[in-house]
Design a protein around this motif. Structure first.
Motif, PDB file in Angstrom:
ATOM      1  N   ASN A 109       0.829  -1.265  -0.005  1.00 33.63           N
ATOM      2  CA  ASN A 109      -0.243   0.010  -0.160  1.00 33.63           C
ATOM      3  C   ASN A 109       0.797   1.107  -0.035  1.00 33.63           C
ATOM      4  OD1 ASN A 109      -2.626  -0.946  -0.044  1.00 33.63           O
ATOM      5  ND2 ASN A 109      -2.821  -1.336   1.940  1.00 33.63           N
ATOM      6  N   ASN A 110       2.127   1.257   0.243  1.00 38.44           N
ATOM      7  CA  ASN A 110       3.043   2.258   0.107  1.00 38.44           C
ATOM      8  C   ASN A 110       3.770   2.330  -0.963  1.00 38.44           C
ATOM      9  OD1 ASN A 110       4.555   4.678   0.814  1.00 38.44           O
ATOM     10  ND2 ASN A 110       4.882   4.095   2.931  1.00 38.44           N
ATOM     11  N   LYS A 111       5.238   2.103  -1.109  1.00 38.20           N
ATOM     12  CA  LYS A 111       6.035   2.149  -1.987  1.00 38.20           C
ATOM     13  C   LYS A 111       6.850   0.932  -2.207  1.00 38.20           C
ATOM     14  CE  LYS A 111       8.295   5.315   0.274  1.00 38.20           C
ATOM     15  NZ  LYS A 111       9.432   6.454   0.723  1.00 38.20           N
ATOM     16  N   GLY A 112       6.306  -0.401  -1.698  1.00 38.12           N
ATOM     17  CA  GLY A 112       7.078  -1.581  -1.749  1.00 38.12           C
ATOM     18  C   GLY A 112       8.303  -1.706  -0.526  1.00 38.12           C
ATOM     19  N   GLY A 113       8.920  -2.762  -0.816  1.00 37.73           N
ATOM     20  CA  GLY A 113      10.192  -2.744   0.048  1.00 37.73           C
ATOM     21  C   GLY A 113      10.298  -4.280   0.216  1.00 37.73           C
TER      22      GLY A 113
END
Length: 513
Positions: free
Chosen positions: A150-154
């Motif tokens: 839901n954000n930038k991945g990682g």
């Protein structure tokens, strides 16, 4: 005046000449308008003699660098991307291959005194550490995957202390042996839509470190649709620095605004293309149900193109992970008039069980009934729930099943008998399942504590009587929890009990009188 304005702008940017040209700034602005990430944009403009860091791109985004330069047109950006070719990365000895996942993960660590290895950056909004992982209880990993998608991945690092970043290593090879399919099943059991991720194990300082690389979801958000350990039904998790937590209002608003903007741009692009082509010459393909509207005319494909297309035929589908698939319903015709075989919608056992337990309306209920004979190898799957959606009587359902072409003669006969009420999924077990059934009928609906209990509850639900049956909603919810528990524990064999239990609940609550 224009020259004076340029001089002021150049002074404000801190140099008389920019290293990034006006044309490149315009292209970067166009990429930003398409919600491309800084790191993805860097790929197109970084050179050995001229790096373009993330800060520079942020400066362009905020109009502090290259102020006043307009974004390139969609056509110019499309042309740039179409002809772009990435050159090889150069090292002292010549071209160097791009780093693999293992290489990128290993580069995150550095050695300290006494050969102690630590995560150089510590936890961030793109890196989460877990000292250990229990492959039988994957909910913490699922939670982290949801937040990052839901954000930038990682990346999720396993065998690394979250506070200190110190490498302690995995205590066993369970994660290394963990099948990606099992991890994917655990994620699908809790999250919709399913994020994209990869797993692996590397050696850091002689110790094993596991990792899960998570891709950011394009069409956010990922939502928890089945509860679990610290996974609340309906929750939207978001990766913040050093933690995955329920999303805050401001971040949710930003996420939804970006999604709406992306969809609006797509709609504008489609509208522009239809205007160029002409409404009378346009076709609308619904990729959700496979229907194609071509102004009332049949779709025709040139024979030269037909020869290059691999159509999905029933019984001949080879799934390739990550490969996009176009499912064609009905028939299409080559330009010469010859009909080309299409394919049916691909339905799986999991689809049937999930749609039944979640009480979802399906687009083509007839296909789900047909699947019970021609598509599955299981003895028991729900059919009456989908028959209700198709408004079929028992006799009509039996007639539909009779018309299914299949080599599974015995399975077909059994399913026809079931449609007519001559066969039933009812099974009365002894021992623990019998005691659990008595408790359920008495109003005790305790959820399973482990996979063994989940299997026993599924066996108990096979004995639910038609007369005096408990609440439909409670029984479906109880079986859903059993499914989640068994999937997380990797107890695939026990799922046969779940499917028979689903078949029994289907008979009790949805079979026509």
């Amino acid at each position: 005046m224009a020259s004076g304005q340029a001089t002021l702008r150049e002074k404000r940017e801190g140099r008389m000449g920019r290293s990034v040209s006006d044309e490149e700034i315009g292209l970067i602005r166009a990429m930003l308008a398409r919600d491309m990430k800084n790191r993805d944009i860097q790929f197109y403009f970084n050179r050995q003699d001229r790096p373009v860091n993330s800060g520079r791109i942020t400066g362009i985004r905020q109009d502090g660098y290259g102020a006043g330069i307009p974004a390139a047109s969609d056509e110019a950006l499309d042309a740039f991307l179409a002809k772009f070719k990435a050159g090889p990365i150069q090292g002292p000895g010549g071209p160097v291959a791009p780093p693999t996942d293992d290489g990128r993960i290993a580069a995150l660590f550095s050695s300290k005194k006494d050969n102690e290895w630590r995560l150089t950056s510590g936890e961030t909004d793109e890196i989460e550490c877990k000292r250990e992982v229990d492959v039988k209880k994957l909910a913490p990993v699922v939670r982290a995957i949801a937040g990052m998608a839901n954000n930038k991945g990682g990346v999720i690092l396993l065998g690394v202390e979250d506070k200190s970043g110190r490498v302690v290593g995995l205590t066993s090879d369970d994660f290394a042996k963990l099948d990606l399919v099992k991890l994917t099943s655990a994620v699908k059991a809790h999250l919709q839509p399913t994020p994209s991720f990869r797993k692996g194990v590397i050696e850091v300082g002689g110790l094993q470190v596991g990792y899960v690389c998570v891709e950011p979801l394009v069409d956010k958000p990922v939502i928890v649709h089945r509860p679990g350990d610290r996974l609340d039904d309906g929750a939207i998790l978001f990766r913040y620095p050093a933690e995955s937590a329920p999303i805050k209002f401001g971040d949710l608003r930003t996420l939804l605004d970006a999604r709406d903007a992306r969809r609006l741009r797509a709609l504008v692009d489609v509208t522009r293309k239809i205007a160029d082509i002409g409404v009378e010459n346009s076709a609308v393909l619904n990729v959700a149900d496979g229907s194609l509207e071509v102004a009332g005319r049949p779709m025709q494909i040139d024979q030269a193109l037909v020869d290059q297309i691999n159509f999905i035929k029933e019984g001949q589908f080879d799934e390739v992970a990550g490969a996009p698939t176009l499912k064609l319903l009905g028939e299409i015709t080559a330009a010469g008039g010859e009909k080309v075989p299409g394919g049916r919608r691909l339905i799986t056992d999991d689809d049937v069980l999930r749609n039944f337990l979640d009480q979802e309306s399906v687009l083509v209920p007839f296909e789900y009934i047909r699947f019970a004979v021609a598509g599955t190898n299981r003895d028991w799957v729900p059919i009456f729930y989908f028959g209700n959606q198709a408004k079929l009587s028992r006799a009509e359902m039996a007639g539909l099943l009779e018309g299914v072409a299949t080599t599974k003669i015995k399975a077909k006969a059994k399913m026809i008998d079931r449609a007519l009420g001559k066969q039933s999924a009812l099974a009365n077990h002894t021992g623990t399942p019998a005691k659990l059934l008595a408790a359920i009928l008495a109003g005790d609906r305790e959820e399973p504590a482990d996979a063994k209990a989940a299997g026993n509850i599924a066996l108990a639900l096979q004995g639910i009587p038609a007369e005096g049956a408990p609440s439909k909603e409670e029984m479906l919810a109880l079986l859903k929890v059993c499914v989640t528990t068994l999937v997380e524990a990797g107890q695939v064999a026990a799922m046969s009990s779940v499917y028979r239990a689903a078949g029994r609940l289907d008979e009790v609550y949805f079979a026509p009188a």
